[in-house]
Motif scaffolding. Sequence first.
Motif, PDB file in Angstrom:
ATOM      1  N   LEU A 258      12.884  10.877   4.182  1.00 53.59           N
ATOM      2  CA  LEU A 258      11.461  10.761   4.494  1.00 53.59           C
ATOM      3  C   LEU A 258      10.634  11.558   3.492  1.00 53.59           C
ATOM      4  CD1 LEU A 258       9.187   9.824   6.261  1.00 53.59           C
ATOM      5  CD2 LEU A 258       9.691  11.647   7.880  1.00 53.59           C
TER       6      LEU A 258
ATOM      7  N   GLY B  84      17.966  12.160   6.997  1.00 50.55           N
ATOM      8  CA  GLY B  84      16.776  11.387   7.363  1.00 50.55           C
ATOM      9  C   GLY B  84      15.517  12.112   6.923  1.00 50.55           C
ATOM     10  N   GLY B  85      15.473  13.421   7.180  1.00 47.29           N
ATOM     11  CA  GLY B  85      14.309  14.206   6.776  1.00 47.29           C
ATOM     12  C   GLY B  85      14.157  14.201   5.270  1.00 47.29           C
TER      13      GLY B  85
ATOM     14  N   GLN C  63       0.837  -1.194   0.000  1.00 45.64           N
ATOM     15  CA  GLN C  63       0.000   0.000   0.000  1.00 45.64           C
ATOM     16  C   GLN C  63       0.870   1.242   0.000  1.00 45.64           C
ATOM     17  OE1 GLN C  63      -3.490   0.734   2.150  1.00 45.64           O
ATOM     18  NE2 GLN C  63      -3.615  -1.371   2.865  1.00 45.64           N
ATOM     19  N   HIS C  64       0.233   2.335  -0.283  1.00 47.20           N
ATOM     20  CA  HIS C  64       0.970   3.585  -0.312  1.00 47.20           C
ATOM     21  C   HIS C  64       0.456   4.517   0.767  1.00 47.20           C
ATOM     22  CE1 HIS C  64       2.555   2.138  -4.000  1.00 47.20           C
ATOM     23  NE2 HIS C  64       1.348   2.026  -4.507  1.00 47.20           N
ATOM     24  N   LEU C  65       1.292   5.469   1.043  1.00 51.04           N
ATOM     25  CA  LEU C  65       0.870   6.525   1.954  1.00 51.04           C
ATOM     26  C   LEU C  65      -0.086   7.438   1.187  1.00 51.04           C
ATOM     27  CD1 LEU C  65       1.929   6.960   4.806  1.00 51.04           C
ATOM     28  CD2 LEU C  65       3.282   8.820   3.904  1.00 51.04           C
ATOM     29  N   ASP C  66      -1.211   7.771   1.801  1.00 46.03           N
ATOM     30  CA  ASP C  66      -2.206   8.532   1.060  1.00 46.03           C
ATOM     31  C   ASP C  66      -1.925  10.014   1.103  1.00 46.03           C
ATOM     32  OD1 ASP C  66      -4.462   6.614   0.212  1.00 46.03           O
ATOM     33  OD2 ASP C  66      -3.835   5.988   2.201  1.00 46.03           O
ATOM     34  N   SER C  67      -1.420  10.495   2.218  1.00 48.39           N
ATOM     35  CA  SER C  67      -1.242  11.927   2.332  1.00 48.39           C
ATOM     36  C   SER C  67      -0.165  12.205   3.377  1.00 48.39           C
ATOM     37  CB  SER C  67      -2.557  12.578   2.760  1.00 48.39           C
ATOM     38  OG  SER C  67      -2.303  13.856   3.274  1.00 48.39           O
ATOM     39  N   TYR C  68       0.497  13.319   3.191  1.00 53.15           N
ATOM     40  CA  TYR C  68       1.478  13.674   4.224  1.00 53.15           C
ATOM     41  C   TYR C  68       0.781  14.197   5.462  1.00 53.15           C
ATOM     42  CZ  TYR C  68       0.751  18.482   2.815  1.00 53.15           C
ATOM     43  OH  TYR C  68       0.201  19.687   2.551  1.00 53.15           O
TER      44      TYR C  68
ATOM     45  N   LEU D 169      11.554   9.490  12.654  1.00 52.02           N
ATOM     46  CA  LEU D 169      12.715  10.275  12.243  1.00 52.02           C
ATOM     47  C   LEU D 169      13.347  10.951  13.462  1.00 52.02           C
ATOM     48  CD1 LEU D 169      14.441  11.672  10.037  1.00 52.02           C
ATOM     49  CD2 LEU D 169      12.724  13.473  10.014  1.00 52.02           C
TER      50      LEU D 169
ATOM     51  N   ALA E 291       3.131   7.297  -6.548  1.00 55.82           N
ATOM     52  CA  ALA E 291       2.711   5.927  -6.844  1.00 55.82           C
ATOM     53  C   ALA E 291       1.217   5.773  -6.586  1.00 55.82           C
ATOM     54  CB  ALA E 291       3.494   4.950  -5.982  1.00 55.82           C
ATOM     55  N   ARG E 292       0.748   6.449  -5.547  1.00 58.65           N
ATOM     56  CA  ARG E 292      -0.661   6.353  -5.203  1.00 58.65           C
ATOM     57  C   ARG E 292      -1.520   6.962  -6.316  1.00 58.65           C
ATOM     58  NH1 ARG E 292      -4.426   9.662  -3.296  1.00 58.65           N
ATOM     59  NH2 ARG E 292      -2.924  11.350  -3.279  1.00 58.65           N
TER      60      ARG E 292
ATOM     61  N   SER F 106      -1.696   4.674  -9.294  1.00 61.13           N
ATOM     62  CA  SER F 106      -2.502   3.477  -9.109  1.00 61.13           C
ATOM     63  C   SER F 106      -3.802   3.801  -8.382  1.00 61.13           C
ATOM     64  CB  SER F 106      -1.715   2.440  -8.309  1.00 61.13           C
ATOM     65  OG  SER F 106      -1.429   2.966  -7.035  1.00 61.13           O
TER      66      SER F 106
ATOM     67  N   ALA G 295      -7.893   0.144  -1.960  1.00 58.74           N
ATOM     68  CA  ALA G 295      -6.970  -0.399  -0.957  1.00 58.74           C
ATOM     69  C   ALA G 295      -7.663  -1.490  -0.155  1.00 58.74           C
ATOM     70  CB  ALA G 295      -6.522   0.720  -0.044  1.00 58.74           C
TER      71      ALA G 295
ATOM     72  N   ARG H 218      -0.127  18.981  -3.824  1.00 57.33           N
ATOM     73  CA  ARG H 218      -0.900  19.204  -2.614  1.00 57.33           C
ATOM     74  C   ARG H 218      -1.012  20.689  -2.309  1.00 57.33           C
ATOM     75  NH1 ARG H 218      -4.402  16.299  -1.176  1.00 57.33           N
ATOM     76  NH2 ARG H 218      -4.220  16.994   0.968  1.00 57.33           N
TER      77      ARG H 218
ATOM     78  N   GLY I   2       5.773  22.450   2.560  1.00 60.80           N
ATOM     79  CA  GLY I   2       4.809  21.391   2.278  1.00 60.80           C
ATOM     80  C   GLY I   2       4.569  21.268   0.778  1.00 60.80           C
TER      81      GLY I   2
ATOM     82  N   PHE J 237       7.363  10.856  11.031  1.00 63.19           N
ATOM     83  CA  PHE J 237       8.177  11.963  11.554  1.00 63.19           C
ATOM     84  C   PHE J 237       8.644  11.645  12.970  1.00 63.19           C
ATOM     85  CE2 PHE J 237       6.412  14.552   8.092  1.00 63.19           C
ATOM     86  CZ  PHE J 237       7.594  15.121   7.663  1.00 63.19           C
TER      87      PHE J 237
ATOM     88  N   THR K 277       5.789   7.786  -2.684  1.00 59.90           N
ATOM     89  CA  THR K 277       4.600   6.987  -2.407  1.00 59.90           C
ATOM     90  C   THR K 277       3.356   7.753  -2.823  1.00 59.90           C
ATOM     91  OG1 THR K 277       3.450   5.718  -0.750  1.00 59.90           O
ATOM     92  CG2 THR K 277       4.390   7.752  -0.005  1.00 59.90           C
ATOM     93  N   ASN K 278       3.432   9.081  -2.740  1.00 56.18           N
ATOM     94  CA  ASN K 278       2.310   9.896  -3.165  1.00 56.18           C
ATOM     95  C   ASN K 278       2.098   9.790  -4.671  1.00 56.18           C
ATOM     96  OD1 ASN K 278       0.320  11.783  -2.164  1.00 56.18           O
ATOM     97  ND2 ASN K 278       1.315  13.263  -3.512  1.00 56.18           N
TER      98      ASN K 278
ATOM     99  N   PHE L  68      10.514   9.718   0.324  1.00 53.06           N
ATOM    100  CA  PHE L  68       9.616   8.576   0.435  1.00 53.06           C
ATOM    101  C   PHE L  68       8.163   9.029   0.315  1.00 53.06           C
ATOM    102  CE2 PHE L  68       6.859   6.161   3.336  1.00 53.06           C
ATOM    103  CZ  PHE L  68       6.869   4.931   2.703  1.00 53.06           C
ATOM    104  N   LEU L  69       7.845  10.110   1.021  1.00 54.34           N
ATOM    105  CA  LEU L  69       6.474  10.623   0.981  1.00 54.34           C
ATOM    106  C   LEU L  69       6.103  11.018  -0.440  1.00 54.34           C
ATOM    107  CD1 LEU L  69       6.334  12.830   4.204  1.00 54.34           C
ATOM    108  CD2 LEU L  69       5.275  10.613   3.834  1.00 54.34           C
TER     109      LEU L  69
ATOM    110  N   ARG M  99      -4.690   7.460   7.051  1.00 52.84           N
ATOM    111  CA  ARG M  99      -4.829   7.687   5.599  1.00 52.84           C
ATOM    112  C   ARG M  99      -4.758   9.160   5.209  1.00 52.84           C
ATOM    113  NH1 ARG M  99      -6.651   3.546   2.452  1.00 52.84           N
ATOM    114  NH2 ARG M  99      -7.363   5.108   0.973  1.00 52.84           N
TER     115      ARG M  99
END
Lengths: 652, 220
Positions: B165, B161-162, A342-347, A359, B175-176, B179, B184, B39, B32, A356, B172-173, B168-169, A417
């Motif tokens: 992260l 690390g930040g 699955q993927h992360l839907d939103s930050y 981290l 990729a979401r 797809s 889900a 976003r 952000g 976080f 994955t965003n 990664f966010l 989510r």
Amino acid sequence: MRGNMIQLGYYALWGALGSAAFALVFSVLAFRGGREDLQTSARHATWAAAFFTTVACAGIVYAFLMGDYQMEYVWGNSDRDMPTFYKLGALWGGQSGSLLFWGWLLSMYTALVGLRHRKDHVRLMAPTTTTLMSVLVFFLALVLFGTNPFRRADFIPPDGVGLNPLLQHPAMVIHPPCLYLGMIGFTVPFAFAVGALVSGRLDNDWLKKARLWAVVAWLFLGAGNILGGWWAYLELGWGGYWAWDPVENASFMPWLAGTAYIHSAMIQERKQMLKIWNMVLILSTFVLTVMGTFITRSGLISSVHSFAQSNIGYYFAGFLLASIVVSLGLIIWRRNELKSQQHLDSYLSRESAFLFGNLILLGGAFAVLWGTLFPMFTEAIKGNRISLGPPFFNQFMIPVGLGILFLMGVGPLIPWRRASWSGLSKVFTVPAGLLLAAVAVLLIFGVTHAYALVTFGFCAFVTGTIFTEFKQGIQARMRSQGENPIAAFFRLFTKGQRRYGGYIVHLGVVIIFIGFAGAAFTQESETTLGRGETWHFRNYALTYRGLAVEQTPSVERISADVLLAKNDHNVAVMKPRKDWYQKNQQLASEVAIHATLGADLYLILASFDEKADRASLKLYWNPLVSWYWIGGLVMVLGGILVLLPLRRRQLT
Amino acid sequence: MTTEFHPTSSPRAAGRDVATARVPGQTLPDAGAFLIPGRVGAWRGLTPRRYVWMLSLVLMFALALTQSSVRADQPADIGQLEKELMNPCENCGGKPLAGSYCGGASAAKEELREMADAGMSHDQIINAFVAKYGEWILAVPERSGFNLFAWILPVVGMVLGGGGLALFLKRTNEARRLSAPVPAPAGPGPTSPESGTGAASGAKDMAELRRRLECEVRED
């Protein structure tokens, strides 16, 4: 007869090594053939190993009780005058004994794992057993070949040298086992992770099995750290409970990594993602526990705790390297199967708040690790010695702590989510309102210390979050079950045990942070008083009334008699003391503490002059220290709530 | 996390170091939007109420980072010096002088007191101790040369690390979004509604949250 009993302990050590090796080999065979019967044999062998290590430990304890000073370990860690209570604790008072103790606890954990998971699938349990036994074999071999505690001198000394008087304190008997149970406990979830990697059973199964053990270990480690602080506060006499000593750091780092793992595992359980990451986290936690032992036991970094220096450092380094290489190899080998489904839907979601949090926790662990090892690197590379003291660690860890505290307030309320800003501003009305109110009130009362303000503000914020969660849960039950609020509150713990128990843990952490914030306002002062003289400090008055000397065969205790008055009312007689241990030629300070919820008055007898009847006193005014201990208790209570088999009892 | 706050003494440059580590995680609108393309819309409905939330948040962090200050040389303060100097005793070293009461520590404290009585300033006493014992007598070494690594690496670690992260966010965003039509499968309860930014969706979120909570705490 006496010699036989102790000799038996030595043979039992060999028996334990043999059983562990047997279990190791048989679990490998069981895995290769998928054979339940072989795994059963391996499991029985782990129980035999637990039995043998118990006998070995009993042998040492017996030697201590009998005062067999020909045994070097007994000679080096006890003497005739030592109370029986401390003779029991002397088992882990020195290096070889504590390594044996470590092996004993690991074998007990393994035995319990075998008992609890005896019906579980052989493909997962066999490599898990293999992992646990590899670690046990390493420790037992270290005890037998590296630092044999049963080694005897070729003459019989009349008496032992005794245990360091600083270590003769009740907290010092409870704190190391607690810490060890935590450090060693993380071997179990690590073993399950390796079991999952080897067997390819990478679904949630291993994670759920490992969960109980991870929480148990985490709880013991946290409690052990706080108990260690309690000992330092009472016994070391510098007015604080945490000094960023390498040994403290050694047990704090795995706690940070373990906290990250426990939280991150929740995401995997729910969303089938972060599988690789969780593997890395539990591996890091395990490696940090071994590293902690390494730092504590090898004398790599000198500190008051590292009493021993020997060549076992190389064995440890080899073992560490092997663990890292093998586990990372396994993770890389399985990388395709570990891909997220699955993927992360939103930050803006609970998942990302957890990430976080991860981290920050790992960043903190890394800063502590680096700060602990840096002086050693400097010496190795540049050849000059430097020190990194508390100010260095505080610079990094205060922001880290505040970040974690803040996220503790965010995580529970932000939806999984995906969250929306408008939804969030509704959910967070109470917590954010409390935050602003707390800061406003403190400002009105003249508190201007920035860190303290932020800490108190965040504490209010997290409390608001926990309150909101309980309120919503209670309301939900009242609607769906028609219960009254009080019944609903208690039923929440049986129904959502992990969740609401976890919030109690969070509440404990909030209380602990209140204690931390109090440290910003610590005051200290010192003076020398003649008999009858009074010292005014804040709203206290301390009157020195003379010295008292108490002589026992081994210790001379000199205490100052100080009458404490607060706002002109006598509240306590404080007797800070200096103990002179003749045999060790060592002087130890026993502080006197007048503890209240608001502040501790912490009094040290710095020096004295018997002829002139004068005493030099050092005083710390430590606000809110009690909150630290209370928070620790609440945290442990919450952890127990998570672990208690509440639901099962309800079914029967 | 800690027992000692050093409001006056310490973190000369610390605040700055930490600040660089923190920025990526901050809830600044630009950050952000930068981290998660697509976003940006989330920031459009910046109502006064949300603005206050964010402002108070940023203020709290900023407050936490104002702790740095560069100090000029000051008259000697014994208590302060005892915190900045380590115990020189070879047997029980590894701790600051403050709170060490062994023979070696007492001698060093006596020495400190004599220097202060002789009118030496804070920095003069520090220098005298370094000259006598070596650099390791400082609880925190000079912030220069090789020692800088002590501060740089944790910050670099946090930034990396930040960054990791954030990457990664972002990934994955993306990729979401690629797809997106695939529903889900996991997670207890139905998936939460796709939420926009309006107040209506906020109410919908709350209703959904409440419904799910009821499922969770109900007796089976």
